[in-house]
Write a protein that holds these residues in place. Sequence first.
Motif, mmCIF file in Angstrom:
data_model
loop_
_atom_site.group_PDB
_atom_site.id
_atom_site.type_symbol
_atom_site.label_atom_id
_atom_site.label_comp_id
_atom_site.label_asym_id
_atom_site.label_seq_id
_atom_site.Cartn_x
_atom_site.Cartn_y
_atom_site.Cartn_z
ATOM 1 N N TYR A 57 40.718 51.785 4.195
ATOM 2 C CA TYR A 57 41.250 50.574 4.814
ATOM 3 C C TYR A 57 40.508 49.337 4.303
ATOM 4 C CZ TYR A 57 43.760 53.532 8.142
ATOM 5 O OH TYR A 57 44.607 54.448 8.709
ATOM 6 N N LYS A 58 39.215 49.481 4.074
ATOM 7 C CA LYS A 58 38.435 48.357 3.541
ATOM 8 C C LYS A 58 38.824 48.069 2.092
ATOM 9 C CE LYS A 58 34.595 49.435 6.650
ATOM 10 N NZ LYS A 58 33.200 49.914 6.783
ATOM 11 N N LYS B 31 33.964 40.733 2.643
ATOM 12 C CA LYS B 31 34.052 41.739 3.703
ATOM 13 C C LYS B 31 33.648 43.112 3.186
ATOM 14 C CE LYS B 31 38.032 41.831 5.651
ATOM 15 N NZ LYS B 31 39.391 41.662 6.214
ATOM 16 N N SER C 218 35.920 49.584 15.214
ATOM 17 C CA SER C 218 35.505 48.213 14.931
ATOM 18 C C SER C 218 35.704 47.953 13.443
ATOM 19 C CB SER C 218 34.039 48.022 15.295
ATOM 20 O OG SER C 218 33.226 48.874 14.490
ATOM 21 N N GLU C 219 35.505 46.724 13.025
ATOM 22 C CA GLU C 219 35.641 46.400 11.596
ATOM 23 C C GLU C 219 34.710 47.258 10.760
ATOM 24 O OE1 GLU C 219 37.551 44.279 8.619
ATOM 25 O OE2 GLU C 219 37.777 43.736 10.722
ATOM 26 N N SER C 220 33.498 47.468 11.241
ATOM 27 C CA SER C 220 32.513 48.208 10.447
ATOM 28 C C SER C 220 32.821 49.696 10.378
ATOM 29 C CB SER C 220 31.111 47.996 11.027
ATOM 30 O OG SER C 220 31.030 48.516 12.342
ATOM 31 N N ASP D 113 42.358 46.662 2.372
ATOM 32 C CA ASP D 113 42.387 45.489 3.242
ATOM 33 C C ASP D 113 43.565 45.494 4.212
ATOM 34 O OD1 ASP D 113 41.475 43.075 4.299
ATOM 35 O OD2 ASP D 113 42.746 41.891 2.968
ATOM 36 N N LEU E 200 35.818 51.130 10.302
ATOM 37 C CA LEU E 200 37.080 51.484 9.662
ATOM 38 C C LEU E 200 36.830 52.449 8.509
ATOM 39 C CD1 LEU E 200 38.972 48.066 9.359
ATOM 40 C CD2 LEU E 200 39.712 50.067 10.674
ATOM 41 N N ASN F 59 36.677 36.253 0.841
ATOM 42 C CA ASN F 59 37.382 36.844 1.976
ATOM 43 C C ASN F 59 38.888 36.893 1.756
ATOM 44 O OD1 ASN F 59 35.422 37.434 4.358
ATOM 45 N ND2 ASN F 59 34.707 35.519 3.449
ATOM 46 N N GLN G 94 29.682 45.056 7.947
ATOM 47 C CA GLN G 94 31.046 45.542 8.110
ATOM 48 C C GLN G 94 31.597 46.281 6.899
ATOM 49 O OE1 GLN G 94 33.208 41.942 8.996
ATOM 50 N NE2 GLN G 94 32.628 41.973 11.157
ATOM 51 N N LYS H 132 44.558 47.294 8.418
ATOM 52 C CA LYS H 132 44.034 48.014 9.576
ATOM 53 C C LYS H 132 45.059 49.031 10.064
ATOM 54 C CE LYS H 132 40.952 44.324 11.118
ATOM 55 N NZ LYS H 132 40.597 43.382 12.210
#
Length: 819
Positions: free
Chosen positions: A177-178, A32, A169-171, A181, A173, A21, A38, A183
């Motif tokens: 962005y993932k 993540k 939501s996190e999922s 890392d 995005l 993480n 997510q 937002k």
Amino acid sequence: MRIVPFIIGTVITIALVFALNKKWGSIPPIGKFLSPQQGFWQNAEAADCDRNENLSFKSLQGKVSVYLDDRLVPHVFAENNEDAYFVQGYLHAKYRLFQMELQTFAAAGRISEHLGNDPRFINFDREQRRSGMVYGAEKALKAFESDPVSKKVCDAYTAGVNAYINSLSESSLPLEYKLLDFKPEPWSNLKIALFLKQMSKTLAGYDNDLQNTLSKPKLSFDDLMQLDKQVPDSLIPIIPKGTAFDAPGITPVKPANADSLYFEKKDTAKVIEYTKPNPINGSNNWAVSGKKTKSGAPIICNDPHLELTFPSVWYEMQITTPEVNVYGVTFPGSPNVIIGFNDNIAWGVTNAQRDVKDYYEIQFKDETRKEYMYNGEWKETEFRIDTIRVRGAADIYDSVAYTVFGPVIYDRTFSKELSRNKAIALRWTAHDESNEGMTFYKLNRAKNYDEYLEAIKTYQTPGQNFVFASKQGDIALWQQGKFPARWYGQGMYLMPGIDSSYQWQGFIPQSENPHAHLDSGFLESANQRPVDSTYPYFIPGNYITPRGITIARKLSRMEGITVDHLKRLQNDYYSVVADGMRNIFLKYVRENDLNDDAKKYLTMVKDWNLYTTPNSTATTVYQTWFDSLKVAIWKDEWQRDSLAMPFPAEETLLEWINKDSAFKYVDNVNTQQKETISDVVTQALQKATPELKKEETARTLEWAKHKDPTIYHLLKTALTPFSKKIHVGGWGNVINAVTDIHNKDNATHGPSWRMIVQLSDSTEAYGVYPGGQDGNPGSKFYDNFVDTWANGKYYPLWLMKENEAKDKRIIGTLTFTNS
């Protein structure tokens, strides 16, 4: 003893949780990123996913229905304007959020904040800030928000973007962005202004002042003006030759000391390599009157040439309210339709290529930079302290000095080549207060020529050629922008900044900008100089001549023109430069001096049809030979010692050889003998031959393989799997102006949107861009237009009526309400 393995297992588990993480360098937090709930798996989109949604937002005043067609183009029907722009912002964010943010981060000099501690990113960020991007955006924001209509549009658009961001939501995005890392942050009206300033920089036109200054020890002003020709012999200007121009409304006065302090002063100070507008950013547009068309209705065409990326710079949509019904392409990050048509008119744009940036040499009193010399006294400097956040490293603080000329872009703190008290400030029209968004707001609603003119006349930067046609039968073209009125030679070099004598003395009155309004014939622009030598102002620019010649020649021969004729013209691969240059090759090459391989390549050029098609091998031979000739003629003077000038344009060399085959640059100054044009043409083919042999062996002699054009993701090679090679021909000087990736930008440029609109009683419109509506690489709509575009095909542009909601082309409906 069970406690020992328990402790070891616990420690390993904690370590793995921490490691998976945590972001390690450029690697995203693996835990993540790979999480089934997510991670990136959530960005994969089912081919048959349900695209129907009911959405409620308290800020809406009424109901908005959005019908998504089978190309994922939204047709927005709103009961009022503000709701329409709210939904436009929402849709831009839904499909292009990362693109929107990345563009504004670049504009604001915030790339290091998100991409990391890399000297290239940090220098880019510093240059962006020092060139006054945020400063100019703040001025534009003031203009946006001082106009009640503009403020409502921007506020509604921004609210729509934020409504989508707040729903994430996190999922859900976006994938980028993932990977990186972080937002998304809240949108703002300032970001709209930042995006428009980034476009101003991309299309800033001529920006050779500093490199011209470095050339002074080797190149006189007269030589420069001959080799950077502002009025080429072959010019077919945008405004037809013979047009009578009014007497100038302003006559700038050249300073008395210009010869000694400006034209003749030698200055060899270097600055760091700086970002300039790409010289191949261009475009084509034309309007043909009904007197030349088969239908009797005007037809308008536009294909803006920009860097081709995933996602595309464009997003296609329709916006309908009680006062507007418009279709076209939009900029994700800004409201309104930028290029398109409504029930009454159509319009398009090409870049003016005009010089609207000048540089001034500032003399500071001392190293503190607190005072600088201006009009015989020390004037206090204004400072702006910029904090550049760097991911993975400490913040960088940059103190930027502001003068009466503008921000100091280079000084001792940013370019070690400059002496302690010297600096270079930038004056740019993009620093001035302006509201370009209102031009497009008004164009979206315009019904006739007068309203078109009213819409564009306050447009300032970047300078553009606005082409127009209406259902009333008239056509028009204005080169519109805020252009400095210059004395002859002003702005070609770094100018003295110790007093006011070299400052801009005013601007060309808007009514005197080059323009034409006709009811017959045609008008066209392709980034060439807009007017002939009778225009009463000095208007330096980075003009491109050949495409305008080809378009004008072909349109002048055409009658009974149809949409299909113009589809073929937009995709035309003919090279007018190659037509002229091949005659020179064949006239001067000494065939008997060539080896067998070179003779074979010569025969290929002789037999070539002059079309730069994807499978053509002769195109590669010709261009490699021409590139070799350019090196032979220019490199000995142009790229030696402290001088590192880019070579003059290809059409300049063509014109010079036609005019004087013995012109002085033919001779190589590094050899004892005096070379002739026959020597250099023959030697150029001989030197190109081994390279061509290598290409044959590698099976890359076909033009498309030689160019290797590729559409990359905005993050370029960092996301190579999201790129796509395209099998296309073309070149920057042909109508279908697709250029290759063999340049430092690692980018392909070309027609980023092709549009054709016939303004008959029932509008007939077609368009295509090389990309897809959805910025998500996991969507089938990510790149689904590319093959259609590459094959020269088009989609019908459907100006939908709301009573067609049950049409089989509709694949989803989004309903927005306030309850």
